[in-house]
Write an enzyme that holds these catalytic residues in place. Structure first.
Site, PDB file in Angstrom:
ATOM      1  N   ARG A  51      -0.468   3.081  13.761  1.00  0.00           N
ATOM      2  CA  ARG A  51      -0.694   3.866  12.416  1.00  0.00           C
ATOM      3  C   ARG A  51      -2.102   4.505  12.738  1.00  0.00           C
ATOM      4  O   ARG A  51      -3.042   4.031  13.130  1.00  0.00           O
ATOM      5  CB  ARG A  51      -0.812   2.920  11.290  1.00  0.00           C
ATOM      6  CG  ARG A  51      -1.750   3.600  10.174  1.00  0.00           C
ATOM      7  CD  ARG A  51      -1.426   2.689   8.733  1.00  0.00           C
ATOM      8  NE  ARG A  51      -0.008   2.871   8.400  1.00  0.00           N
ATOM      9  CZ  ARG A  51       0.024   2.656   7.033  1.00  0.00           C
ATOM     10  NH1 ARG A  51      -0.770   2.102   6.169  1.00  0.00           N
ATOM     11  NH2 ARG A  51       1.332   2.871   6.478  1.00  0.00           N
ATOM     12  N   HIS A  71       5.546  10.065   8.154  1.00  0.00           N
ATOM     13  CA  HIS A  71       5.635   8.426   7.714  1.00  0.00           C
ATOM     14  C   HIS A  71       7.259   8.307   8.040  1.00  0.00           C
ATOM     15  O   HIS A  71       7.814   7.936   6.777  1.00  0.00           O
ATOM     16  CB  HIS A  71       4.979   8.162   6.263  1.00  0.00           C
ATOM     17  CG  HIS A  71       4.845   6.879   6.130  1.00  0.00           C
ATOM     18  ND1 HIS A  71       5.080   5.680   7.192  1.00  0.00           N
ATOM     19  CD2 HIS A  71       4.419   6.031   5.012  1.00  0.00           C
ATOM     20  CE1 HIS A  71       4.785   4.558   6.750  1.00  0.00           C
ATOM     21  NE2 HIS A  71       4.146   4.635   5.597  1.00  0.00           N
ATOM     22  N   GLN A  83       8.728   4.825   6.380  1.00  0.00           N
ATOM     23  CA  GLN A  83       8.839   4.925   5.136  1.00  0.00           C
ATOM     24  C   GLN A  83      10.081   5.670   4.388  1.00  0.00           C
ATOM     25  O   GLN A  83      10.806   5.029   3.628  1.00  0.00           O
ATOM     26  CB  GLN A  83       7.842   5.373   4.282  1.00  0.00           C
ATOM     27  CG  GLN A  83       7.598   5.360   2.804  1.00  0.00           C
ATOM     28  CD  GLN A  83       7.487   3.915   2.329  1.00  0.00           C
ATOM     29  OE1 GLN A  83       6.711   3.146   2.582  1.00  0.00           O
ATOM     30  NE2 GLN A  83       8.407   3.446   1.282  1.00  0.00           N
ATOM     31  N   ASP A  89       3.579  10.117  -4.604  1.00  0.00           N
ATOM     32  CA  ASP A  89       2.673   9.403  -3.622  1.00  0.00           C
ATOM     33  C   ASP A  89       1.116   9.735  -4.303  1.00  0.00           C
ATOM     34  O   ASP A  89       1.110  10.580  -5.129  1.00  0.00           O
ATOM     35  CB  ASP A  89       2.822   9.911  -2.364  1.00  0.00           C
ATOM     36  CG  ASP A  89       2.061   9.305  -1.377  1.00  0.00           C
ATOM     37  OD1 ASP A  89       1.608   7.962  -1.469  1.00  0.00           O
ATOM     38  OD2 ASP A  89       1.899   9.802  -0.135  1.00  0.00           O
ATOM     39  N   CYS A 142       5.987   5.251  -2.323  1.00  0.00           N
ATOM     40  CA  CYS A 142       6.077   4.329  -0.941  1.00  0.00           C
ATOM     41  C   CYS A 142       4.915   3.219  -1.242  1.00  0.00           C
ATOM     42  O   CYS A 142       4.985   2.455  -0.457  1.00  0.00           O
ATOM     43  CB  CYS A 142       5.392   5.272   0.080  1.00  0.00           C
ATOM     44  SG  CYS A 142       3.878   6.155  -0.330  1.00  0.00           S
ATOM     45  N   ARG A 162      11.617  -1.709   3.974  1.00  0.00           N
ATOM     46  CA  ARG A 162      10.768  -1.311   5.260  1.00  0.00           C
ATOM     47  C   ARG A 162      11.118  -2.419   5.987  1.00  0.00           C
ATOM     48  O   ARG A 162      11.007  -2.077   7.337  1.00  0.00           O
ATOM     49  CB  ARG A 162       9.350  -1.380   4.624  1.00  0.00           C
ATOM     50  CG  ARG A 162       8.422  -0.143   3.794  1.00  0.00           C
ATOM     51  CD  ARG A 162       8.900   0.969   4.548  1.00  0.00           C
ATOM     52  NE  ARG A 162       7.980   1.004   5.608  1.00  0.00           N
ATOM     53  CZ  ARG A 162       6.635   1.124   6.067  1.00  0.00           C
ATOM     54  NH1 ARG A 162       5.931   1.372   4.758  1.00  0.00           N
ATOM     55  NH2 ARG A 162       5.896   0.978   6.915  1.00  0.00           N
TER      56      ARG A 162
END
Ligand code: CP
Ligand code: NVA
Length: 311
Positions: free
Chosen positions: A107, A134, A137, A229, A269, A297
């Protein structure tokens, strides 16, 4: 027969529709077996190294638990605790870690870092979020939509908000799965033009469409899914105030949700900010499936690891 052993998972663009459906199928089967108390353990004795340059709740815990459930173990390597923080190159780090571990999750900020790591590593590299995308996700999200709606093809997903990493992965994934993706962003916060162009090409191949607009109502109209988001992603915290102004009319609330289908799904998310990008009524309301997404996830990433890291 689809064989993903040794493959990196850096962007959904790198995977065909068939490969993505294979990941979803394996994710569903791992989930079922885990819940039935009969877990599959294809990664016995294997280790995942997890490099974190940014904070995380879901990504860290789901990868760590996922690896454990698959019979292996995971190492949490925060930037400040490894030599990357003191200037060791990502390429040297990649080569060294490749001698110890069987897969690396990262990440980070610049997407370039993920690419450089993947290029230098001799084990699979999984993107656990970069500034550009991402993918873990988005894969978990589409797994969740499939569970709830029974199909992906032909559904309309409306993404309302910042043209960020989430918008990019949802757009790319939606195009690959044959969905109609509508993205509404404020002016100045549009999605990346190259990602949009590439998604557009995939959308054409799969009979889907990509709509980019500055009008949240246009995006939300007849949507099966409304997704949002945060307005200021990690790394953009100092722009919070200016973004709050720019995004004011982009809140997903009861008023906007009226434009979607009655049985629309609300998705995020997480982490979320109630009263900013989404009203409490919507995120805590009956159409919201945020915790199913968070759970998936775990299952989606187990599929990624099981398929790419198996011997
Ligand atoms: N959605 C997500 O990636 O959450 P974390 O930042 O908590 O990992
Ligand atoms: N766009 C957000 C997603 C967090 C999971 C960020 O990059 O901070």
């Amino acid at each position: 027969q689809i064989d993903l052993r040794g493959r990196d998972f850096v962007a959904l663009a790198d995977y065909t529709q068939e490969e993505l459906y294979t990941l979803l199928k394996v994710a569903g089967s791992l989930k079922e077996k885990q819940k039935a108390g009969n877990p599959e353990q294809p990664l016995k004795g294997k280790t995942l190294g997890m490099i974190f340059e940014k904070s995380s709740t879901r990504t860290r815990v789901s990868f760590e638990v996922g690896m454990y459930q698959l019979g292996g173990q995971a190492l949490f390597l925060s930037k400040n605790d490894i030599q990357i923080g003191r200037g060791e190159t990502i390429e040297d780090t990649a080569q060294v870690l490749s001698r110890y571990v069987d897969g690396i999750m990262i990440r980070t900020y610049a997407h370039r870092t993920v690419i450089d790591l993947a290029r230098a590593a001799t084990v699979p590299v999984i993107n656990g979020l970069s500034d550009l995308n991402h993918p873990c996700q988005a894969l978990a999200d589409y797994m969740t939509v499939l569970e709830k709606k029974g199909r992906l093809e032909g559904l309309k997903i409306a993404y309302i908000g910042d043209g960020n990493n989430m918008a990019h992965s949802l757009m790319m994934g939606g195009a690959k799965f044959g969905m109609n993706v509508a993205i509404a962003t404020p002016e100045g916060y549009e999605v990346d033009a190259d990602v949009a162009k590439q998604s557009q090409e995939f959308a054409e191949q799969h009979g889907a469409s990509i709509t980019l607009t500055h009008d949240p109502k246009e995006a939300a109209a007849d949507a099966d899914v409304i997704y949002t988001d945060v307005w200021a992603s990690m790394g953009f915290e100092e722009e919070q105030q200016q973004r709050e102004k720019a995004f004011q009319s982009f809140q997903v609330n009861e008023e906007l949700a009226k434009y979607a289908k009655n049985d629309y799904l609300f998705m995020h998310c997480l982490p979320a900010h109630r009263g900013e990008e989404v009203s409490a009524g919507v995120i805590d309301g009956e159409n919201s499936i945020i915790f199913d997404q968070a759970e998936n996830r775990l299952h989606a990433q187990k599929a990624i690891m099981a398929l790419t890291m198996s011997s």
